[in-house]
Motif scaffolding. Structure first.
Motif, mmCIF file in Angstrom:
data_model
loop_
_atom_site.group_PDB
_atom_site.id
_atom_site.type_symbol
_atom_site.label_atom_id
_atom_site.label_comp_id
_atom_site.label_asym_id
_atom_site.label_seq_id
_atom_site.Cartn_x
_atom_site.Cartn_y
_atom_site.Cartn_z
ATOM 1 N N PHE A 116 18.421 9.067 2.362
ATOM 2 C CA PHE A 116 17.062 8.793 2.842
ATOM 3 C C PHE A 116 17.023 8.951 4.354
ATOM 4 N N HIS A 117 15.825 9.265 4.856
ATOM 5 C CA HIS A 117 15.604 9.434 6.285
ATOM 6 C C HIS A 117 14.748 8.273 6.780
ATOM 7 N N CYS A 118 15.052 7.821 7.990
ATOM 8 C CA CYS A 118 14.363 6.636 8.506
ATOM 9 C C CYS A 118 12.877 6.874 8.745
ATOM 10 N N GLN A 119 12.447 8.139 8.786
ATOM 11 C CA GLN A 119 11.035 8.427 9.008
ATOM 12 C C GLN A 119 10.326 8.906 7.741
ATOM 13 N N GLU A 120 10.963 8.658 6.586
ATOM 14 C CA GLU A 120 10.341 9.017 5.316
ATOM 15 C C GLU A 120 9.578 7.846 4.718
ATOM 16 N N SER A 121 9.178 6.901 5.559
ATOM 17 C CA SER A 121 8.422 5.749 5.070
ATOM 18 C C SER A 121 6.948 6.115 4.958
ATOM 19 N N LEU A 122 6.256 5.431 4.069
ATOM 20 C CA LEU A 122 4.826 5.664 3.861
ATOM 21 C C LEU A 122 4.041 4.561 4.558
ATOM 22 N N PRO A 123 2.850 4.881 5.051
ATOM 23 C CA PRO A 123 2.027 3.828 5.673
ATOM 24 C C PRO A 123 1.665 2.773 4.648
ATOM 25 N N ASP A 124 1.830 1.527 5.049
ATOM 26 C CA ASP A 124 1.541 0.419 4.137
ATOM 27 C C ASP A 124 0.122 -0.064 4.394
ATOM 28 N N GLU A 125 -0.722 -0.024 3.368
ATOM 29 C CA GLU A 125 -2.107 -0.447 3.532
ATOM 30 C C GLU A 125 -2.169 -1.962 3.672
ATOM 31 N N PRO A 126 -2.828 -2.453 4.728
ATOM 32 C CA PRO A 126 -2.887 -3.897 4.947
ATOM 33 C C PRO A 126 -3.753 -4.598 3.906
ATOM 34 N N ASP A 127 -3.365 -5.817 3.572
ATOM 35 C CA ASP A 127 -4.132 -6.637 2.639
ATOM 36 C C ASP A 127 -4.867 -7.688 3.452
ATOM 37 N N GLU A 128 -6.198 -7.541 3.533
ATOM 38 C CA GLU A 128 -6.985 -8.436 4.378
ATOM 39 C C GLU A 128 -6.974 -9.865 3.870
ATOM 40 N N GLU A 129 -6.697 -10.067 2.595
ATOM 41 C CA GLU A 129 -6.719 -11.410 2.035
ATOM 42 C C GLU A 129 -5.450 -12.188 2.366
ATOM 43 N N GLU A 130 -4.364 -11.477 2.683
ATOM 44 C CA GLU A 130 -3.110 -12.156 2.988
ATOM 45 C C GLU A 130 -3.156 -12.774 4.371
ATOM 46 N N GLU A 131 -2.561 -13.943 4.508
ATOM 47 C CA GLU A 131 -2.465 -14.577 5.807
ATOM 48 C C GLU A 131 -1.481 -13.807 6.660
ATOM 49 N N GLU A 132 -1.648 -13.944 7.984
ATOM 50 C CA GLU A 132 -0.765 -13.232 8.898
ATOM 51 C C GLU A 132 0.658 -13.759 8.750
ATOM 52 N N GLU A 133 1.566 -12.888 8.460
ATOM 53 C CA GLU A 133 2.975 -13.220 8.329
ATOM 54 C C GLU A 133 3.783 -11.969 8.609
ATOM 55 N N GLU A 134 5.096 -12.107 8.603
ATOM 56 C CA GLU A 134 5.952 -10.972 8.921
ATOM 57 C C GLU A 134 5.705 -9.829 7.932
ATOM 58 N N GLU A 135 5.503 -8.620 8.487
ATOM 59 C CA GLU A 135 5.210 -7.468 7.647
ATOM 60 C C GLU A 135 6.434 -7.077 6.825
ATOM 61 N N PRO A 136 6.241 -6.794 5.536
ATOM 62 C CA PRO A 136 7.371 -6.327 4.723
ATOM 63 C C PRO A 136 7.747 -4.906 5.106
ATOM 64 N N ALA A 137 8.967 -4.511 4.754
ATOM 65 C CA ALA A 137 9.405 -3.142 5.035
ATOM 66 C C ALA A 137 8.509 -2.174 4.267
ATOM 67 N N PRO A 138 8.101 -1.071 4.901
ATOM 68 C CA PRO A 138 7.198 -0.121 4.236
ATOM 69 C C PRO A 138 7.916 0.637 3.122
ATOM 70 N N PRO A 139 7.158 1.224 2.190
ATOM 71 C CA PRO A 139 7.766 2.042 1.132
ATOM 72 C C PRO A 139 8.494 3.238 1.738
ATOM 73 N N VAL A 140 9.623 3.603 1.140
ATOM 74 C CA VAL A 140 10.450 4.696 1.668
ATOM 75 C C VAL A 140 10.815 5.650 0.538
ATOM 76 N N ARG A 141 10.672 6.948 0.799
ATOM 77 C CA ARG A 141 11.108 7.962 -0.156
ATOM 78 C C ARG A 141 12.596 8.211 0.004
ATOM 79 N N PHE A 142 13.290 8.425 -1.111
ATOM 80 C CA PHE A 142 14.712 8.720 -1.065
ATOM 81 C C PHE A 142 15.090 9.617 -2.239
ATOM 82 N N THR A 143 16.263 10.225 -2.131
ATOM 83 C CA THR A 143 16.735 11.160 -3.154
ATOM 84 C C THR A 143 18.032 10.650 -3.766
#
Length: 246
Positions: A116-143
């Motif tokens: 996997f490449h460190c820049q193969e992550s996908l933008p994570d759509e924010p959830d407005e209903e969730e309270e502000e907290e540490e962002e989870p790691a974004p989805p990543v493509r790998f082979t």
């Protein structure tokens, strides 16, 4: 700058007087003197351009230094990722290959390889209903590749929310390194549309990925978290490299 203009004017005036007096040698050198005067008169603009370039570089360097101070603190492996890394190495027998000058990371276990490449992550759509907290790691493509008898099954996957899912698959005779670098031959059959396969077939492939290939929830979580950490480390390295050039 005024001094340079004065010098140029005086030099040209002396040359003209000597030429007017009939001094043939002086007249012959008038062209050369004119050239020297032209250079002197251009000097202010050249000096200004050099000074502007230097000032711009210094300003950029200062901004990069500020950015580096802020980002360097984030380029430290989180404790939870440290624990997860040790677990998949010690308990699941994965060998992790991470070259700090590259953006790719590889994992090996038996006849299975992951890339996997460190820049193969996908933008994570924010959830407005969730309270502000540490962002989870974004989805990543790998082979994932697994080989047997000169054939290699290639699985193009996505790690999201600690789970690995398959996006596509194909079979090739190329080895893992070639596949990771170049993909499979464009003239070869690229495999079926995974989403169009029967549900039980898709489920069976997913079970094969998780059980036989060993890409379980821990490995999926590692890929997402490590890609995020790796990208941050590469950004800090990039800032240092640019500073060295300025």
């Amino acid at each position: 700058l005024q001094l340079l203009n004065t010098m140029a004017t005086r030099l040209l005036a002396r040359s003209l007087l000597r030429c007017a007096s009939g001094n043939t040698a002086c007249c012959q050198t008038f062209g050369a003197v004119s050239s020297r005067v032209k250079v002197l008169r251009q000097a202010p603009s050249i000096m200004l351009a050099t000074r502007t370039f230097s000032t711009t570089s210094e300003a950029l360097s200062d901004l990069l230094a500020r950015e580096l101070d802020e980002e360097q603190e984030l380029a430290v492996m989180p404790p939870e990722l440290e624990i997860l890394t040790e677990d998949i190495k010690a308990k699941a027998n994965w060998r992790i290959v991470d070259d700090e000058i590259e953006g790719t990371v590889k994992l090996f276990r038996g006849n299975v390889a992951i890339n996997f490449h460190c820049q193969e992550s996908l933008p994570d759509e924010p959830d407005e209903e969730e309270e502000e907290e540490e962002e989870p790691a974004p989805p990543v493509r790998f082979t994932v590749t697994t080989s047997k008898a000169g054939k290699t099954l290639v699985l193009w996957c996505l790690s999201e929310g600690g789970e690995a899912t398959i996006e596509g698959l194909a079979v090739t005779t190329a080895d893992a390194d070639s596949i990771f670098s170049n993909g499979i031959d464009a003239s070869a059959y690229q495999g079926p549309e995974f989403s169009e396969l029967p549900e039980d077939v898709k489920d069976a492939f997913t079970e094969f990925l998780q059980t036989d290939c060993g890409v379980d929830s821990d490995v999926a979580a590692f890929i997402s978290m490590y890609a995020d950490f790796k990208e941050q480390s590469q950004y800090v390295r990039f800032l240092k490299q640019v500073q060295a050039i300025l």
